[in-house]
Design an enzyme around this catalytic site. Structure first.
Site, PDB file in Angstrom:
ATOM      1  N   GLN A   1      -3.545  -3.884  -6.540  1.00  0.00           N
ATOM      2  CA  GLN A   1      -3.168  -3.539  -7.914  1.00  0.00           C
ATOM      3  C   GLN A   1      -1.688  -3.202  -8.043  1.00  0.00           C
ATOM      4  OE1 GLN A   1      -5.871   0.117  -7.624  1.00  0.00           O
ATOM      5  NE2 GLN A   1      -4.377   0.845  -9.104  1.00  0.00           N
TER       6      GLN A   1
ATOM      7  N   CYS B   1      -6.832   0.282 -11.424  1.00  0.00           N
ATOM      8  CA  CYS B   1      -8.003   0.285 -10.534  1.00  0.00           C
ATOM      9  C   CYS B   1      -9.281  -0.082 -11.280  1.00  0.00           C
ATOM     10  CB  CYS B   1      -8.161   1.662  -9.912  1.00  0.00           C
ATOM     11  SG  CYS B   1      -8.519   2.967 -11.100  1.00  0.00           S
TER      12      CYS B   1
ATOM     13  N   HIS C   1     -10.089   7.494  -9.349  1.00  0.00           N
ATOM     14  CA  HIS C   1      -9.874   6.144  -8.848  1.00  0.00           C
ATOM     15  C   HIS C   1     -11.153   5.328  -9.021  1.00  0.00           C
ATOM     16  CE1 HIS C   1      -7.932   2.992  -6.766  1.00  0.00           C
ATOM     17  NE2 HIS C   1      -8.412   3.203  -5.566  1.00  0.00           N
TER      18      HIS C   1
ATOM     19  N   ASN D   1     -11.490  -1.322  -1.787  1.00  0.00           N
ATOM     20  CA  ASN D   1     -10.391  -0.739  -2.538  1.00  0.00           C
ATOM     21  C   ASN D   1      -9.496  -1.877  -3.053  1.00  0.00           C
ATOM     22  OD1 ASN D   1      -8.676   1.157  -3.628  1.00  0.00           O
ATOM     23  ND2 ASN D   1      -7.898   1.917  -1.670  1.00  0.00           N
TER      24      ASN D   1
END
Ligand SMILES: *[C@@H]1O[C@H](CO)[C@@H](O)[C@H](O)[C@H]1NC(C)=O
Length: 467
Positions: free
Chosen positions: A266, A272, A408, A434
C-alpha cells in the site's frame, strides 16, 4: 507467580503503553480533515500525548519561530502534554523552557495547528509573571534545517549509531539535513527500546527487531495503516454471517489452494482497508470460480466516496461501495497509484460484483469454520506489534496491543499450530496477509496468536458477499 515480578512487568507494560498507543493525534492536514469528517465520537476530548512526540512537535515550532522573530526558547523538560482534535489539532504542553536569558521557567505552551492554512500554526506561551506571547508560523519540511546545528562527530560512532547506519544502508534511507538525521537517530534509539520491551514481554515465539519502520514515530508508522474505528452511533449494515457447523482440521491455509494473490504494497497511504477488501473478494471469487484474479484497490481509492482513500476507511463501507459502483476492475486495468485520483471506473471492465457484506461473530472458532467454508476474511487489527515484527507467532502482552485500538485492515487466509515441545508450548495462530510488501514479516505475512483475541483479531471480522 512472584508478585514483584508481575508488578514490574505491569509497570514496564504501562510505560510502554504510553509510547505505543499514541496514534490518536493528527499531524498532516489531510489526516485532520479525515478525522473531522469521521463520526463525532472521535472528535472532541483531549488525549494524553507521548512526551517525546510533544517534544518533537514543540521543537519544530521553536525552530520555526527562532528562524523568524522569536521568541528564542529552548526545551529543558516536558512534564506532560495532551492533544485534541479541534479545527485542526490543539497540543497543550506543560514544559520547562530556557528563556532568552538562559533562565528556566515552567510554561504552558499551546500549539494550534491548522496545517492546511498558509500561516496555520499558532503558538501561545503562557509563562508565570509574563504576558501571554502569541506567534504564528507556517508549516515547512525545511523547518528542521537550523543554522546553529553542529556537525556530527564521525569518530564517536557508538553501537546504536552503527546499527543506525546499517539500517540506513539496508533500507536506502537518505536524510536531507543533519538535523533530520539527528531526529531520526533519536527516534531509532527510542524504537530500539520498544523492540527490547516487545521481545522481553513476548508470550509467543515472535521476534521483534529493526524493520523498515525503525526510524518512524508511532504516529508516522500509523500512516501505513488506515483503518477507521467503527462508530458506535452508526452500526454496521452487514447481515450476520451464517456459521457452518463443521469440525476444524488442525491446520488450514488458503494459499495452498491457489486463491490468494501475491502480497501487495500500500506504500505511504492509509489504504489498508482497500487491500483487505480486494484480498477478500479475490479469494471468494477464486474459491467460487477456480480462477484467481487480482482486483483494483485504486478503483476504491478513486470511486468509493464513503471511505477516504489514503486517509483511511472501513471494509464495511467498501462492500457497499463496490455494490453501488457496479463491481471491481482488474488490478492490471486500474493499477495502484497510492494516492487519490479521479474515478476512472468503466462498467465494461468489471470482473466481479458484490452484494454488500456479512459480519462474523467475535468468536475465533466460528471465524475458522466460516473461513474453511467460504474463503479469506477481512479483519481489523491493532498494528502495534507489527511495526517491529520479524517473524514467529506474535503474542504480545495484552496491555501492549489492546483489542480496542484496531487501526489496520488485513486478511486472514488460514490458521495453524506451532509446537515447541522443548518449552512445553503450543501456539495456535492465524495466518494474516498484510499489504506492506513481501519484504515485511514472513514474506509479507504475519502469524498472530489464535484463541484469546490477541490484538483484537476477532473484533471486526467481515466479508463481502459475491453477487
Ligand atoms: C463460538 O463458536 C463455536 C462454534 O461455532 C461455538 O460452539 C461456541 O459456543 C461459541 N463460543 C461462544 C463463547 O459463543
Amino acid at each position: 507467580m512472584r508478585l514483584a515480578v508481575g508488578a514490574t512487568i505491569v509497570i514496564v507494560a504501562l510505560s510502554l503503553l504510553s509510547v505505543l498507543v499514541t496514534g490518536q493525534e493528527a499531524g498532516a492536514a489531510d489526516e485532520v480533515h479525515a478525522r473531522a469528517k469521521r463520526s463525532s465520537n472521535l472528535v472532541g476530548g483531549a488525549k494524553t500525548l507521548d512526551k517525546k512526540d510533544a517534544e518533537q512537535r514543540l521543537q519544530a515550532s521553536l525552530d520555526k519561530l527562532a528562524a523568524g522573530d522569536g521568541p528564542n526558547y529552548r526545551i529543558s523538560k516536558v512534564y506532560s502534554a495532551t492533544t485534541q482534535v479541534v479545527s485542526g489539532t490543539l497540543t497543550k504542553i506543560d514544559v520547562e523552557l530556557f528563556n532568552e536569558n538562559d533562565e528556566k521557567e515552567r510554561c504552558t505552551v499551546k500549539i494550534w495547528a491548522q496545517p492546511w492554512l498558509p500561516n496555520g500554526y499558532e503558538v501561545t506561551f503562557d509563562c508565570p509573571n509574563k504576558e501571554l506571547v502569541k506567534r504564528r508560523h507556517s508549516r515547512s519540511v525545511e523547518q528542521l534545517e537550523k543554522k546553529t546545528h553542529k556537525k556530527r562527530n564521525h569518530h564517536s560512532l557508538d553501537k546504536t549509531e552503527h546499527l543506525f547506519s546499517k539500517f540506513q544502508i539496508k533500507y536506502n534511507r537518505r536524510y536531507h539535513t543533519a538535523m533530520e538525521h539527528q531526529m531520526r537517530l533519536r527516534i531509532f534509539k527510542q524504537n530500539l527500546e520498544i523492540i527490547k520491551e516487545l521481545n522481553r514481554n513476548e508470550m509467543g515465539s515472535a521476534k521483534y527487531g529493526i524493520t523498515e519502520f525503525a526510524d518512524l514515530t508511532s504516529t508516522e508508522y500509523k500512516q501505513r495503516t488506515g483503518l477507521w474505528q467503527r462508530s458506535e452511533d452508526k452500526p454496521s449494515k452487514n447481515a450476520p454471517a451464517v456459521i457452518p457447523n463443521i469440525e476444524l482440521p488442525k491446520e488450514f491455509d488458503w494459499r495452498e489452494k491457489g486463491v490468494i494473490s501475491k502480497v501487495k504494497n500500500q506504500g505511504m497511504c492509509g489504504s489498508c482497508w482497500a487491500f483487505s477488501v480486494t484480498g477478500n473478494v479475490e479469494g471468494l471469487h477464486a474459491v467460487k470460480t477456480g480462477k484467481l484474479e487480482e482486483y483494483s484497490e485504486q478503483e476504491l481509492l478513486d470511486c468509493d466516496t464513503s471511505d477516504s482513500a489514503c486517509n483511511g476507511g472501513l471494509m464495511d463501507n467498501a462492500y457497499e461501495a463496490i455494490e453501488h459502483i457496479g463491481g471491481l476492475e482488474l488490478e492490471s486495468d486500474y493499477p495502484y497509484e497510492g494516492r487519490k485520483d479521479q474515478c476512472k471506473f468503466s462498467k465494461s471492465k468489471v470482473h466481479v460484483k458484490v452484494k454488500g457484506g456479512v459480519d462474523l461473530p467475535k468468536n475465533e472458532t466460528a471465524i475458522a469454520q466460516w473461513l474453511i467454508a467460504n474463503g479469506p476474511i477481512s479483519i481489523g487489527i491493532n498494528a502495534n506489534a507489527m511495526q517491529f515484527y520479524r517473524g514467529g507467532v506474535s503474542h504480545p502482552w495484552k496491555a501492549l496491543c489492546s483489542k480496542k485500538n484496531l487501526d489496520h485492515g488485513v486478511l486472514i487466509v488460514g490458521y495453524g499450530v506451532s509446537d515447541y515441545p522443548m518449552f512445553k508450548k503450543t501456539l495456535p495462530y492465524w495466518i494474516v496477509k498484510n499489504s506492506w510488501g513481501p519484504k515485511w514479516g514472513e514474506q509479507g505475512y504475519y502469524r498472530v496468536y489464535r484463541g484469546d483475541n490477541t490484538c483484537g483479531v476477532s473484533e471486526m471480522a467481515s466479508s463481502a458477499v459475491l453477487e
